[in-house]
Motif scaffolding. Structure first.
Motif, short mmCIF file in Angstrom:
data_model
loop_
_atom_site.label_atom_id
_atom_site.label_comp_id
_atom_site.label_asym_id
_atom_site.label_seq_id
_atom_site.Cartn_x
_atom_site.Cartn_y
_atom_site.Cartn_z
N HIS A 140 0.80 -1.22 0.00
CA HIS A 140 0.00 0.00 0.00
C HIS A 140 0.84 1.27 0.00
O HIS A 140 0.64 2.17 -0.81
CB HIS A 140 -0.94 0.01 1.21
N ALA A 141 1.80 1.38 0.93
CA ALA A 141 2.44 2.67 1.19
C ALA A 141 3.89 2.75 0.74
O ALA A 141 4.38 3.83 0.44
CB ALA A 141 2.36 3.01 2.68
N GLY A 142 4.60 1.65 0.73
CA GLY A 142 6.02 1.68 0.39
C GLY A 142 6.82 0.84 1.36
O GLY A 142 6.26 0.10 2.18
N ILE A 143 8.15 0.98 1.28
CA ILE A 143 9.05 0.19 2.12
C ILE A 143 10.09 1.12 2.74
O ILE A 143 10.22 2.28 2.36
CB ILE A 143 9.77 -0.92 1.33
N ASP A 144 10.83 0.55 3.70
CA ASP A 144 12.05 1.18 4.18
C ASP A 144 13.16 0.70 3.26
O ASP A 144 13.53 -0.48 3.28
CB ASP A 144 12.32 0.76 5.63
N PRO A 145 13.70 1.57 2.40
CA PRO A 145 14.67 1.10 1.39
C PRO A 145 15.99 0.61 1.97
O PRO A 145 16.77 -0.01 1.25
CB PRO A 145 14.89 2.36 0.52
N ALA A 146 16.23 0.86 3.26
CA ALA A 146 17.48 0.40 3.87
C ALA A 146 17.38 -1.05 4.34
O ALA A 146 18.39 -1.63 4.73
CB ALA A 146 17.85 1.30 5.05
N LEU A 147 16.17 -1.63 4.30
CA LEU A 147 15.96 -2.98 4.82
C LEU A 147 15.57 -3.95 3.71
O LEU A 147 14.90 -3.56 2.74
CB LEU A 147 14.86 -2.99 5.88
N VAL A 188 5.19 0.19 8.26
CA VAL A 188 5.87 0.84 7.13
C VAL A 188 5.16 0.51 5.82
O VAL A 188 4.92 1.38 4.98
CB VAL A 188 7.35 0.42 7.08
N LEU A 189 4.81 -0.75 5.63
CA LEU A 189 4.14 -1.17 4.40
C LEU A 189 2.79 -0.50 4.21
O LEU A 189 2.36 -0.28 3.07
CB LEU A 189 3.96 -2.69 4.41
N MET A 190 2.13 -0.14 5.34
CA MET A 190 0.78 0.42 5.23
C MET A 190 0.69 1.91 5.47
O MET A 190 -0.31 2.53 5.08
CB MET A 190 -0.17 -0.30 6.21
#
Length: 259
Positions: A178-185, A194-196
Motif C-alpha cells: 500500500h504505502a512503500g518500504i524502508d529502502p534500507a531494509l 511501514v508497508l501500510m
C-alpha cells in the motif's frame, strides 16, 4: 507546490502509526502472468472502480493466459460508496483474470474500529463516517447502540475480507504494497506499519539496493510517479475522480486510467 497537492496536505491525513497485527501475511506469486495490473487507492469510489475494471478487462481481453489485477489497499473511507466497493471486490472477475487485494492503513483502521467501536475514534474523522454511511449508519442514529448497529449492518463477509488481506505481494521482480518500504531494509524485514502507512519522504531512497521494483499508493500525486525502482499510482481518486494504475507486460510499464 500545486493547488491540488497543497489542498491535500492541508487536510487531516491518516496517522503514520496504526494498530496492526505483527507480521501480517505476505505472499509470493509465480511471475507467469501475461500481464499484471496494479491499481491505486479507491477510497469508496465505486464508479471509478467499475470504470477501471472495464478498462482493464478490455485491455487484457486479447492477451492469452491469465492476467493478475492487484489492488493496493484503502478501499474504504472518504468517498461515498465503501460498502459497494467491497461488494465489487468480492465478486470474481471473468475467466482469465485474477484479482488480488492488499491491505491499506484505512482498511486496518476500520478493522480496529470494529473490534473496539467508539464514537471518539479518530478514524471517524478520517473518512470513517462516510464508510459507516455507506452501510446505513449515521452520526445521529449511532448515538446509542453503535456496536449493535455495526453488527447488524456490516456483513461478516466484508469484515473477513478486510481482516485477512495480505500486506505485501511479490511477483517476479516487482513488489507491491500500500504505502512503500524502508529502502534500507530487505523486503523480508519490512514492518507492517511501514508497508501500510509510510511516505517516500520518510526515507532516503538512494539507500535502496534491492532488485525489485516497488509499486505502491497511499501518498497522492498529480501524475503517476515512475522514480527508477519506485512507482506511485495514487491520484487521490476521491478528490480528482481519477483512479490510476499501471500495466506490467514483458517487464514494460504503461499507464492505465479509469475513463
Amino acid at each position: 507546490m500545486s493547488s491540488f497537492l497543497s489542498s491535500f496536505f492541508r487536510k487531516p491525513v491518516a496517522p503514520d502509526a496504526i494498530v496492526a497485527k505483527p507480521r501480517s501475511a505476505r505472499i509470493t506469486l509465480s511471475p507467469l502472468y501475461s500481464a499484471i495490473y496494479a491499481v491505486g487507492d479507491i477510497h469508496g469510489c465505486e464508479e471509478e472502480l467499475e470504470r477501471m475494471e472495464d478498462v482493464i478487462l478490455a485491455d487484457g481481453s486479447d492477451l492469452a493466459g491469465e492476467k493478475l489485477v492487484i489492488f493496493l489497499g484503502d478501499y474504504i473511507d472518504r468517498g461515498p460508496a465503501s460498502a459497494g466497493v467491497i461488494d465489487r471486490l468480492l465478486t470474481p472477475l471473468p475467466a482469465g483474470f485474477r484479482r488480488l487485494c492488499l491491505k491499506g492503513n484505512h482498511d486496518q483502521m476500520f478493522v480496529d474500529f470494529l473490534a473496539s467501536p467508539s464514537k471518539e475514534s479518530p478514524w471517524l474523522e478520517l473518512g470513517g463516517w462516510e464508510t459507516l454511511a455507506s452501510y446505513g449508519i449515521y452520526p445521529d442514529t449511532a448515538a446509542r447502540g453503535l456496536a449493535t448497529k455495526l453488527k447488524a449492518y456490516i456483513p461478516d463477509e466484508h469484515i473477513d475480507f478486510l481482516s485477512n488481506l495480505p500486506v505485501m505481494a511479490t511477483v517476479g521482480t516487482f513488489c507491491f504494497m500500500h504505502a512503500g518500504i524502508d529502502p534500507a531494509l530487505p523486503l523480508d524485514d519490512q514492518d507492517d506499519a511501514v508497508l501500510m502507512t509510510s511516505r517516500p519522504r520518510n526515507f532516503d531512497w538512494s539507500l535502496y539496493r534491492g532488485t525489485h521494483t516497488i509499486v505502491h499508493g497511499h501518498t497522492p500525486v498529480e501524475r503517476i510517479e515512475l522514480s527508477g525502482k519506485r512507482i506511485n499510482v495514487d491520484l487521490c481518486a476521491y478528490q480528482t475522480g481519477r483512479l490510476a494504475g499501471v500495466r506490467i507486460k514483458d517487464g514494460e510499464l504503461s499507464v492505465v486510467l479509469s475513463r
